[in-house]
Design a protein around this motif. Structure first.
Motif, mmCIF file in Angstrom:
data_model
loop_
_atom_site.group_PDB
_atom_site.id
_atom_site.type_symbol
_atom_site.label_atom_id
_atom_site.label_comp_id
_atom_site.label_asym_id
_atom_site.label_seq_id
_atom_site.Cartn_x
_atom_site.Cartn_y
_atom_site.Cartn_z
ATOM 1 N N ARG A 603 -25.539 -31.847 28.750
ATOM 2 C CA ARG A 603 -24.992 -30.271 27.914
ATOM 3 C C ARG A 603 -23.156 -30.244 28.823
ATOM 4 N NH1 ARG A 603 -27.720 -25.104 29.278
ATOM 5 N NH2 ARG A 603 -28.350 -25.621 30.773
ATOM 6 N N VAL A 604 -21.777 -29.610 27.943
ATOM 7 C CA VAL A 604 -20.793 -30.056 28.814
ATOM 8 C C VAL A 604 -20.669 -29.394 29.805
ATOM 9 C CG1 VAL A 604 -18.595 -29.542 27.848
ATOM 10 C CG2 VAL A 604 -19.644 -30.541 26.249
ATOM 11 N N SER A 605 -20.993 -28.059 29.763
ATOM 12 C CA SER A 605 -20.406 -26.535 30.928
ATOM 13 C C SER A 605 -21.156 -27.157 32.325
ATOM 14 C CB SER A 605 -21.081 -25.580 30.046
ATOM 15 O OG SER A 605 -22.677 -25.202 30.452
ATOM 16 N N ASP A 606 -22.360 -27.799 32.321
ATOM 17 C CA ASP A 606 -23.116 -28.010 33.862
ATOM 18 C C ASP A 606 -23.183 -28.949 33.474
ATOM 19 O OD1 ASP A 606 -24.989 -27.684 31.897
ATOM 20 O OD2 ASP A 606 -25.828 -26.467 32.833
ATOM 21 N N ALA A 607 -23.127 -30.068 32.908
ATOM 22 C CA ALA A 607 -23.820 -31.344 32.910
ATOM 23 C C ALA A 607 -25.632 -31.302 32.775
ATOM 24 C CB ALA A 607 -23.510 -32.405 33.876
ATOM 25 N N GLY A 608 -25.872 -30.259 32.108
ATOM 26 C CA GLY A 608 -27.433 -30.458 32.359
ATOM 27 C C GLY A 608 -27.856 -31.899 30.955
ATOM 28 N N SER A 609 -28.427 -32.638 31.590
ATOM 29 C CA SER A 609 -29.292 -33.733 30.782
ATOM 30 C C SER A 609 -30.720 -33.049 30.134
ATOM 31 C CB SER A 609 -29.665 -34.669 31.401
ATOM 32 O OG SER A 609 -29.680 -35.518 30.977
ATOM 33 N N PHE A 610 -30.621 -33.479 29.275
ATOM 34 C CA PHE A 610 -31.749 -32.918 28.035
ATOM 35 C C PHE A 610 -32.316 -34.057 27.166
ATOM 36 C CE2 PHE A 610 -28.366 -30.493 26.615
ATOM 37 C CZ PHE A 610 -29.125 -30.502 24.792
ATOM 38 N N ILE A 611 -33.146 -33.660 27.203
ATOM 39 C CA ILE A 611 -33.997 -34.421 25.746
ATOM 40 C C ILE A 611 -34.068 -33.823 23.932
ATOM 41 C CG2 ILE A 611 -35.509 -36.274 24.734
ATOM 42 C CD1 ILE A 611 -35.706 -36.885 27.842
ATOM 43 N N THR A 612 -33.691 -34.061 23.339
ATOM 44 C CA THR A 612 -33.858 -33.420 21.986
ATOM 45 C C THR A 612 -34.628 -33.895 20.526
ATOM 46 O OG1 THR A 612 -33.117 -31.706 20.544
ATOM 47 C CG2 THR A 612 -31.859 -32.987 21.055
ATOM 48 N N ASN A 613 -35.016 -33.153 19.888
ATOM 49 C CA ASN A 613 -35.337 -34.192 18.149
ATOM 50 C C ASN A 613 -34.343 -33.518 17.458
ATOM 51 O OD1 ASN A 613 -38.214 -33.623 19.856
ATOM 52 N ND2 ASN A 613 -38.093 -35.269 18.535
ATOM 53 N N ALA A 614 -33.954 -34.635 16.774
ATOM 54 C CA ALA A 614 -33.064 -34.336 15.810
ATOM 55 C C ALA A 614 -32.604 -35.325 14.766
ATOM 56 C CB ALA A 614 -31.291 -34.054 16.384
ATOM 57 N N GLY A 615 -32.847 -35.242 12.758
ATOM 58 C CA GLY A 615 -32.485 -35.926 12.131
ATOM 59 C C GLY A 615 -33.343 -36.888 11.796
ATOM 60 N N ALA A 616 -32.767 -37.755 11.392
ATOM 61 C CA ALA A 616 -33.468 -39.366 10.705
ATOM 62 C C ALA A 616 -32.253 -40.090 10.932
ATOM 63 C CB ALA A 616 -34.378 -39.206 9.603
ATOM 64 N N ALA A 617 -33.034 -41.472 10.946
ATOM 65 C CA ALA A 617 -31.889 -42.620 10.902
ATOM 66 C C ALA A 617 -33.056 -43.916 9.643
ATOM 67 C CB ALA A 617 -32.301 -42.963 12.102
ATOM 68 N N GLU A 618 -32.376 -45.011 8.961
ATOM 69 C CA GLU A 618 -33.036 -45.827 8.669
ATOM 70 C C GLU A 618 -32.158 -46.852 9.223
ATOM 71 O OE1 GLU A 618 -32.289 -45.055 4.638
ATOM 72 O OE2 GLU A 618 -33.628 -43.339 3.981
ATOM 73 N N SER A 619 -32.279 -48.433 9.066
ATOM 74 C CA SER A 619 -32.068 -49.497 9.600
ATOM 75 C C SER A 619 -32.527 -49.990 8.412
ATOM 76 C CB SER A 619 -33.034 -49.863 10.486
ATOM 77 O OG SER A 619 -32.330 -51.056 11.357
ATOM 78 N N LYS A 620 -31.919 -51.228 7.639
ATOM 79 C CA LYS A 620 -32.125 -52.201 6.893
ATOM 80 C C LYS A 620 -31.722 -53.196 7.068
ATOM 81 C CE LYS A 620 -29.248 -50.465 3.533
ATOM 82 N NZ LYS A 620 -29.224 -48.793 4.435
#
Length: 785
Positions: A603-620
């Motif tokens: 997080r930009v304002s206080d440099a709070g580090s966290f883990i979140t889920n977001a989106g999907a990806a593909e690799s070929k």
């Protein structure tokens, strides 16, 4: 592009140039490789999935010493680390969203024989010593069926040599090298002692002292990144009777780097500018008891492992406040303790029938205890006449003693794989695993927790409160606090606070299916699909104040934790030998679909580090491994991978959260092309001895270290998002093999490549830059019985 052409040309010229001899000399045959990646001994060509193998001869002749050496020789595998023992991690087939997944469980686990040594929720992990090992197996794609939740992307498995009652044996080796005068010393030894006809003891010891090459002008130390390592392995085998065998193993390893091998700017390679050395000292101790009982129709195996890792990490965080009017020397010491108990019980069929199977149960209990102290230097204390700073067990002049954190995860699972020969040439295999992961996290309601309190304390210093004790918000368990001061913990009815626990539990299931066809005696084709899983994580401290930033309440609101993510791997491949065993080829095409991806975000304002889920990806991608013996004297090899790994699904909110953006910043942290090739010529000399000359070349494309945009600020370019250089590495060696000894002169990075191979995107600091070790020449000596 030139390096790619050189690699391909090296293989083609060496092979085609010997075409006539290839047809004439039918005695040149590449040896079969037997692996135990599937919990049973099998020929590598018969296994319907991609496994890359580095054997003991490969490791010795190439001087492979660490994880980076392994990765540069295996297509599709990348290894990154901020420094020795510090945030080391592998990624496979492009499944990475950052070059520094510091608080995210690694998607690729490192195994030592049958147990994982990758600790959960840890920024430090040990690297196993590679002396006296049978082989390194790299299992690509999710391995959730047989290995569990820590194998979303695959496994790097180090298989050691075991005690052998059949005879006495020993070996010793040394490696002396120089990097522009900085000396390298490596010493290794092994002895195998038969205790009786059915018992033996095998001991392995190693010592490494390697002077550095990075000058730290902040500390005034030249060649500051020295490394000292020492350790031993012991294996005790007892064949109790014809049915029962017991093997006990123990390992101790200590690694003491003195500074990071990272440069502070991209343009000034080999120069660091920190006020204190940065490093991560690690002690690793492991014990394993394996019992194997032959029941006739099947073999029952019990593997019980306990290991612990103790680390002390030193960091310079001063650059976090470099742009403020109150910068000062800001150091951090982090103390970690990891304890892991792993139990596996499995039953593997022994019959030669068309039906074969593996069933088992698995239990893992991992606990990580850690805390950290933040301190300054005595010169600043004297200059400002500061009083009231603390002295702790880790440091003097402490202004932050972060509350202790205890994180644990417990996994239980049952698994099974069944294979059936539908015909003489067609085999179907099915696998499944069901389990439960429970993660708990406890933060003690003591000390000072979080970066906000740190900034506020030092801002008060800047505002002129000099000559008195800083107004540190000190608190203890069961204490009542004035209004406006909230310690970390749970508020009780009487106004006191107790420790803050979090817990999350998730059930999971994985599956695997494969179909293998033996087209003829030399060609095997296969298709397979497998699912991987990674458990949930807790954000803990970052969720104080309901996850709302105290500095900017409009910034990202941090959720209590992340959910599990999963991955499906679809793959077709061919494993074949050609020209009567002269050429060995392995080719695979894969497609991976990664959903609910876990991202580490700041997080930009206080440099709070966290883990979140977001989106999907593909690799070929495409992976190719070729090895040929065109003549009795010549061996050549070429490995390469071509991949395209990118985000494919992101909402606008997820783009703002992660720093990725479809169409503009969607590529994952992965090179599109990487390759390695070698040529070795061997000729008889001196009545039965052999002289060999060898050249190895590796090439890796450049890639971004993270998403291009600032999390929480859509459209704002993140200056910390940078692309590494495409680089090549050339090693040469000339050696003499006798019956009992080997001597080899070698050169590593002989072209003295100093391209940027790694960019460390620290959570709230400026980037730092890694390169290959500069040109190094040396001598390896080995004596064996």
């Amino acid at each position: 592009m030139a390096s790619r052409n050189i690699l391909v040309g090296l293989f083609v010229v060496a092979s085609l140039g010997s075409a006539n001899a290839l047809a004439e000399d039918g005695a040149n045959v590449i040896e079969e490789i037997v692996v135990t990646a599937t919990k049973r001994s099998e020929n590598l060509r018969d296994i319907p999935m991609t496994i890359s193998v580095l054997g003991q001869d490969d490791i010795e002749i190439q001087g492979i010493n660490d994880s980076g050496d392994i990765a540069r020789r295996v297509p599709g595998l990348i290894h990154s680390q901020a420094g020795k023992n510090l945030t080391p991690h592998f990624s496979l087939r492009g499944m990475a969203v950052s070059s520094n997944p510091e608080n995210v469980n690694s998607p690729v686990s490192t195994y030592l024989d049958d147990f994982p040594i990758t600790s959960s929720n840890s920024s430090t992990n040990p690297e196993p010593n590679l002396y006296d090992v049978q082989r390194v197996e790299v299992l690509k794609g999710p391995q959730g069926t047989l290995y569990g939740s820590g194998t979303l992307g695959g496994i790097v498995r180090v298989v050691t040599n075991k005690a052998d009652p059949s005879g006495f044996d020993y070996s010793v080796s040394t490696d002396f090298g120089s990097t522009s005068g900085s000396l390298r010393q490596r010493y290794n030894g092994m002895v195998n002692i038969p205790l009786s006809d059915n018992a033996a003891l095998r001991l392995v010891g190693y010592l490494r002292n390697e002077e550095g090459w990075v000058d730290n002008i902040g500390t005034g130390i030249n060649n500051a990144d020295n490394v000292e390592e020492s350790g031993f392995r012991a294996s005790l085998l007892w064949m109790v009777n014809d049915e029962l065998t017991a093997t006990f193993g123990t390992i101790y390893q200590k690694s003491e780097p003195e500074d990071l091998s990272l440069s502070n700017t991209r343009d000034d390679i080999g120069i660091a500018t920190t006020f204190k050395p940065q490093y991560s000292d690690t002690e690793f101790t492991a014990h394993n008891l394996t019992l194997e009982y032959d029941m006739g129709f099947a073999e029952l195996t019990s593997s019980t492992s306990y290991f612990e890792t103790e680390t002390v990490q030193e960091n310079d965080l001063s650059s976090f406040l470099a742009a403020t009017p109150f910068p000062f020397p800001w150091g951090m010491i982090r103390d970690d303790s990891h304890e892991n108990l792993i139990q596996e019980l499995r039953l593997v069929s022994n019959s030669d029938s068309k039906l074969n199977w593996v069933v088992g149960a698995y239990y893992a209990d991992r606990e990580t205890d850690y805390g950290q102290d933040h301190h300054t230097v005595p010169e600043l204390v004297a200059e400002r006449n500061l009083a009231g700073l603390w002295t702790t067990s880790l440091s003097d002049n402490v202004f932050i003693e972060a509350s202790k954190r205890v994180n644990s995860d417990v996994e239980t699972a049952f698994f099974a794989e069944i294979s059936y020969e539908l015909t003489d040439t067609l085999k179907l295999a099915l696998g499944a695993r069901v389990g439960e992961v429970e993660v708990t996290d406890v933060r003690w309601a003591e000390g000072i927790e979080g970066i906000n309190a740190m900034i506020q304390t030092n801002l008060r210093w800047y505002l002129g409160e000099v000559g008195a004790a800083p107004k540190l918000d000190v608190y203890d368990l069961y204490e009542v606090f004035p209004e406006g001061i909230r310690p970390y913990g749970i508020l009780q009815d009487d106004g006191t606070y107790i420790n803050q626990p979090w817990a999350v539990k998730d059930d999971y299931s994985t599956a695997k299916i494969s179909l293998a066809w033996q087209a003829n005696d030399d060609v095997n084709l296969y298709a397979m699909a497998a699912k991987g899983f990674r458990g949930p994580q807790i954000n803990g401290a970052s969720t104080s104040n309901g996850g709302v930033s105290l500095i900017d309440p409009t910034d990202i609101v941090i959720a209590p934790g992340s959910e599990s993510d999963s991955l499906w791997n679809y793959e077709v491949g061919m494993k074949a030998i050609w020209f009567d065993g002269v050429l060995d080829s392995k080719v695979s095409l894969y497609f991976l679909k990664w959903e609910d991806m876990q991202h580490q975000v700041v997080r930009v304002s206080d440099a709070g580090s966290f883990i979140t889920n977001a989106g999907a990806a593909e690799s070929k991608g495409l992976e190719v491994e070729l090895r040929a013996l065109p003549t009795a004297n010549l061996e050549v090899g070429l490995n390469f991978s071509i991949s395209d790994a990118r985000m494919t699904e992101l909402t606008a909110a997820q783009e703002a959260l992660t720093g990725f953006k479809l169409g503009e910043s969607e590529k994952l942290t992965n090179p599109e092309f990487e390759a390695s090739a070698f040529v070795q010529y061997t000729t008889p000399v001196f009545d039965g001895n052999e002289l060999y000359l060898r050249t190895d070349i590796q090439y890796v494309d450049g890639y971004y270290n993270k998403g291009l945009f600032v999390p929480g600020k859509p459209g704002v370019i993140d200056t910390g998002a940078e692309k590494s250089d495409a680089y090549h590495n050339v090693n040469v060696s000339v050696g003499l093999n006798a019956q009992n000894w080997t001597a080899a002169l070698y050169g590593e990075n002989v072209l003295d490549n100093d391209d940027i191979t790694y960019i460390y995107p620290a959570v709230f600091l400026k980037n730092r830059y890694g390169t290959l070790r500069p040109r190094t020449f040396g001598l390896r000596l080995t004596y064996r019985m």
